[in-house]
Design an enzyme around this catalytic site. Structure first.
Site, mmCIF file in Angstrom:
data_model
loop_
_atom_site.group_PDB
_atom_site.id
_atom_site.type_symbol
_atom_site.label_atom_id
_atom_site.label_comp_id
_atom_site.label_asym_id
_atom_site.label_seq_id
_atom_site.Cartn_x
_atom_site.Cartn_y
_atom_site.Cartn_z
ATOM 1 N N ARG A 1 0.815 -1.231 0.000
ATOM 2 C CA ARG A 1 0.000 0.000 0.000
ATOM 3 C C ARG A 1 0.842 1.271 0.000
ATOM 4 N NH1 ARG A 1 -2.816 -2.919 3.912
ATOM 5 N NH2 ARG A 1 -4.612 -3.980 3.029
ATOM 6 N N LYS B 1 3.899 12.172 -9.928
ATOM 7 C CA LYS B 1 2.987 11.465 -10.838
ATOM 8 C C LYS B 1 3.677 10.188 -11.288
ATOM 9 C CE LYS B 1 0.347 15.175 -12.997
ATOM 10 N NZ LYS B 1 0.042 15.808 -14.293
ATOM 11 N N GLU C 1 11.782 22.028 -21.292
ATOM 12 C CA GLU C 1 10.977 22.219 -20.070
ATOM 13 C C GLU C 1 11.507 23.395 -19.251
ATOM 14 O OE1 GLU C 1 8.226 20.615 -19.692
ATOM 15 O OE2 GLU C 1 8.497 18.778 -20.877
ATOM 16 N N LYS D 1 9.093 23.678 -10.297
ATOM 17 C CA LYS D 1 8.107 22.588 -10.410
ATOM 18 C C LYS D 1 7.687 22.131 -9.012
ATOM 19 C CE LYS D 1 6.552 18.375 -12.382
ATOM 20 N NZ LYS D 1 6.633 17.303 -13.360
ATOM 21 N N GLU E 1 -3.494 18.177 -8.705
ATOM 22 C CA GLU E 1 -4.088 18.835 -9.853
ATOM 23 C C GLU E 1 -5.558 19.150 -9.617
ATOM 24 O OE1 GLU E 1 -3.357 16.650 -13.534
ATOM 25 O OE2 GLU E 1 -1.823 18.135 -13.964
ATOM 26 N N ARG F 1 -1.450 23.607 -10.763
ATOM 27 C CA ARG F 1 -0.532 22.689 -11.435
ATOM 28 C C ARG F 1 -0.711 22.709 -12.956
ATOM 29 N NH1 ARG F 1 1.544 16.762 -9.237
ATOM 30 N NH2 ARG F 1 3.012 16.492 -10.932
ATOM 31 N N ASN G 1 1.483 23.227 -17.846
ATOM 32 C CA ASN G 1 1.196 22.721 -19.195
ATOM 33 C C ASN G 1 1.383 23.748 -20.296
ATOM 34 O OD1 ASN G 1 0.521 20.054 -18.603
ATOM 35 N ND2 ASN G 1 -1.443 20.720 -17.806
ATOM 36 N N HIS H 1 2.064 22.698 -23.855
ATOM 37 C CA HIS H 1 1.885 21.247 -23.937
ATOM 38 C C HIS H 1 0.617 20.808 -24.660
ATOM 39 C CE1 HIS H 1 5.381 20.935 -21.479
ATOM 40 N NE2 HIS H 1 5.272 19.627 -21.358
ATOM 41 N N HIS I 1 1.622 18.189 -27.104
ATOM 42 C CA HIS I 1 1.214 16.781 -27.008
ATOM 43 C C HIS I 1 0.553 16.311 -28.298
ATOM 44 C CE1 HIS I 1 1.102 16.630 -22.342
ATOM 45 N NE2 HIS I 1 2.166 15.997 -22.804
ATOM 46 N N HIS J 1 9.832 14.348 -26.631
ATOM 47 C CA HIS J 1 8.801 15.152 -25.984
ATOM 48 C C HIS J 1 9.141 16.648 -26.048
ATOM 49 C CE1 HIS J 1 5.812 16.412 -23.114
ATOM 50 N NE2 HIS J 1 6.757 16.912 -22.336
HETATM 51 N N1 LIG Z 1 5.762 11.762 -14.230
HETATM 52 C C1 LIG Z 1 5.800 12.882 -14.890
HETATM 53 O O1 LIG Z 1 5.462 13.939 -14.375
HETATM 54 C C2 LIG Z 1 6.298 12.882 -16.317
HETATM 55 C C3 LIG Z 1 6.499 14.088 -16.978
HETATM 56 C C4 LIG Z 1 6.995 14.061 -18.285
HETATM 57 C C5 LIG Z 1 7.297 12.851 -18.882
HETATM 58 N N2 LIG Z 1 7.081 11.681 -18.206
HETATM 59 C C6 LIG Z 1 7.389 10.371 -18.802
HETATM 60 O O2 LIG Z 1 8.795 10.299 -19.005
HETATM 61 C C7 LIG Z 1 9.061 9.373 -20.056
HETATM 62 C C8 LIG Z 1 10.148 9.949 -20.946
HETATM 63 O O3 LIG Z 1 11.282 10.101 -20.162
HETATM 64 P P1 LIG Z 1 12.733 10.428 -20.754
HETATM 65 O O4 LIG Z 1 12.639 11.470 -21.794
HETATM 66 O O5 LIG Z 1 13.576 10.678 -19.563
HETATM 67 O O6 LIG Z 1 13.120 9.125 -21.550
HETATM 68 P P2 LIG Z 1 13.313 7.575 -21.161
HETATM 69 O O7 LIG Z 1 13.108 7.341 -19.743
HETATM 70 O O8 LIG Z 1 12.477 6.794 -22.111
HETATM 71 O O9 LIG Z 1 14.849 7.360 -21.510
HETATM 72 C C9 LIG Z 1 15.307 7.537 -22.833
HETATM 73 C C10 LIG Z 1 16.504 6.646 -23.090
HETATM 74 O O10 LIG Z 1 17.662 7.198 -22.466
HETATM 75 C C11 LIG Z 1 18.379 6.187 -21.775
HETATM 76 N N3 LIG Z 1 19.085 6.841 -20.674
HETATM 77 C C12 LIG Z 1 18.548 7.270 -19.526
HETATM 78 N N4 LIG Z 1 19.487 7.892 -18.786
HETATM 79 C C13 LIG Z 1 20.643 7.825 -19.491
HETATM 80 C C14 LIG Z 1 21.970 8.287 -19.246
HETATM 81 N N5 LIG Z 1 22.268 8.982 -18.141
HETATM 82 N N6 LIG Z 1 22.914 8.049 -20.172
HETATM 83 C C15 LIG Z 1 22.598 7.399 -21.321
HETATM 84 N N7 LIG Z 1 21.363 6.935 -21.603
HETATM 85 C C16 LIG Z 1 20.395 7.150 -20.698
HETATM 86 C C17 LIG Z 1 17.338 5.194 -21.383
HETATM 87 O O11 LIG Z 1 17.880 3.904 -21.213
HETATM 88 C C18 LIG Z 1 16.368 5.234 -22.549
HETATM 89 O O12 LIG Z 1 16.772 4.339 -23.553
HETATM 90 C C19 LIG Z 1 7.739 9.122 -20.755
HETATM 91 O O13 LIG Z 1 7.282 7.827 -20.404
HETATM 92 C C20 LIG Z 1 6.807 10.172 -20.171
HETATM 93 O O14 LIG Z 1 5.466 9.736 -20.104
HETATM 94 C C21 LIG Z 1 6.600 11.683 -16.926
HETATM 95 ZN ZN LIG Z 2 6.632 18.201 -20.731
#
Ligand SMILES: NC(=O)c1ccc[n+]([C@@H]2O[C@H](COP(=O)([O-])OP(=O)(O)OC[C@H]3O[C@@H](n4cnc5c(N)ncnc54)[C@H](O)[C@@H]3O)[C@@H](O)[C@H]2O)c1
Ligand SMILES: [Zn+2]
Length: 332
Positions: free
Chosen positions: A103, A125, A167, A203, A213, A218, A222, A225, A229, A242
């Site tokens: 939990r 999130k 961002e 943030k 939200e 919050r 966006n 975005h 998006h 992104h």
């Molecule tokens: N929770 C939130 O508030 C929030 C906000 C925006 C995006 N997201 C999510 O984040 C995800 C995208 O995240 P991202 O852009 O970080 O990409 P990702 O997590 O998909 O990573 C991209 C690639 O980079 C590699 N990588 C990671 N760190 C590395 C490093 N230090 N050196 C070399 N390679 C490395 C990973 O193995 C992966 O192949 C999406 O799933 C999106 O939905 C979440």
């Molecule tokens: Zn974003």
């Protein structure tokens, strides 16, 4: 609960910092193979470990089920603290595992992408994807701490760097005129620790005012975005990073904002960063996609717009205006 923010070169591998964060509890490391190979052993030495798949594949029911199974069999308990080491996909999935295991047990994020360090690793999130769409199942679960170490970003491709910086540009335009000024002035030689402290700090502050939200505060995160998006999904996930889509979304939102001092200058700056768009995109299709956005209410699409740099407002925007902005975006 607001997460503690720890930013600096070497912080992720500093045993003193880890002692102060774990406070005698047992760390349980959740990571993925690529990142674990680079940094895993140095971050939580000797901790029990489970590796998710690399990238978006981590964000599924099945993979979270496997993770909680591993946590159980390796003895994670209420006295454990999950350490999530990886990009945004990994921290989303690992955070969800931490949110539902027994939990909910505490967790700490160590984001390893720039996007993660100034955005996705912060704010609590957590989510997995369903075949029907991204992030459809998840929980709000604030990490106790967010540990951002710019030295972990050294191997990141240039494209990931720009995607993350989008961002920071968004935060500066929405909330912080001096930050916006300094980002532009020092763009070619940015102090990443400074950028992360500023953007992540904003943030955390906004999230602290509206964790779930509910108040609309919050929503201001966006900016750029809504069409961003739409563009990201229209291009096909993976075609645009992104942040690459967000830079275009910021330009469209500036366009919809109407004129204010500094707006055209902002657009000129962003235009130099914008990557070419894939062919075959249609303005009408982008508009349809904004309507499906989670933020659409009562049929009207709500946009974050600016009255000036640092002066955000949320406004419903008429479909014909969104179409005009989408057309302008595609003509650029
Ligand atoms: N929770 C939130 O508030 C929030 C906000 C925006 C995006 N997201 C999510 O984040 C995800 C995208 O995240 P991202 O852009 O970080 O990409 P990702 O997590 O998909 O990573 C991209 C690639 O980079 C590699 N990588 C990671 N760190 C590395 C490093 N230090 N050196 C070399 N390679 C490395 C990973 O193995 C992966 O192949 C999406 O799933 C999106 O939905 C979440
Ligand atoms: Zn974003």
């Amino acid at each position: 609960m607001i997460s503690k923010l720890v930013v600096g070169d070497g912080v992720a591998t500093d045993p003193k910092i880890w002692r102060s964060l774990t406070k005698g509890r047992r760390p349980f490391l959740l990571s993925e193979p690529l990142v674990f190979k680079l940094y895993g052993r140095k971050v939580a030495e000797g901790a029990p470990l489970h590796l998710f798949a690399t990238g978006e594949e981590a964000k599924s029911w099945a993979s979270v089920q496997k993770a909680v199974g591993a946590m159980l069999s390796k003895g994670a308990g209420r006295d454990s603290v999950v350490v999530a080491l990886g990009g945004g996909a990994l921290t989303d999935a690992a955070g969800f595992a931490a949110a539902i295991y027994l939990r909910g047990i505490p967790w700490i994020t160590v984001p390893t992408t720039l996007l993660g360090q100034l955005d996705s690793g912060i704010g609590g999130k957590t989510a997995v994807n369903l075949p029907e769409g991204k992030n459809l199942v998840g929980a709000f679960h604030q990490p106790e701490a967010v540990v951002c170490d710019p030295t972990l970003l050294r191997g990141l491709p240039e494209r990931e760097r720009l995607s993350g910086l989008a961002e920071a540009l968004k935060i500066a335009l929405t909330f912080d005129p001096p930050m916006w000024k300094r980002l532009r002035a020092e763009w070619m030689d940015l102090d990443l620790s400074w950028v992360i402290k500023k953007a992540a700090g904003w943030k955390l502050k906004i999230v602290g005012e509206d964790e779930r939200e509910l108040t609309g505060r919050r929503e201001l995160l966006n900016f750029g975005h809504t069409l961003g998006h739409a563009l990201e999904s229209a291009a096909g996930y993976g075609a645009l990073r992104h942040g690459e889509a967000v830079i275009w979304g910021l330009r469209a939102a500036l366009n919809l904002s109407g004129n204010f001092p500094g707006r055209d200058e902002a657009d000129r700056f962003l235009s130099k960063l914008a990557v070419p768009l894939p062919p075959g995109l249609s303005a009408k299709d982008l508009v349809e996609r904004t309507k499906r956005d989670k933020k659409a209410r009562g049929g009207k699409v709500r946009f974050v717009l600016l009255k000036g740099v640092g002066k955000p407002v949320v406004r419903p925007v008429a479909e014909k205006d969104i179409l005009r902005a989408a057309e302008a975006l595609l003509e650029n």
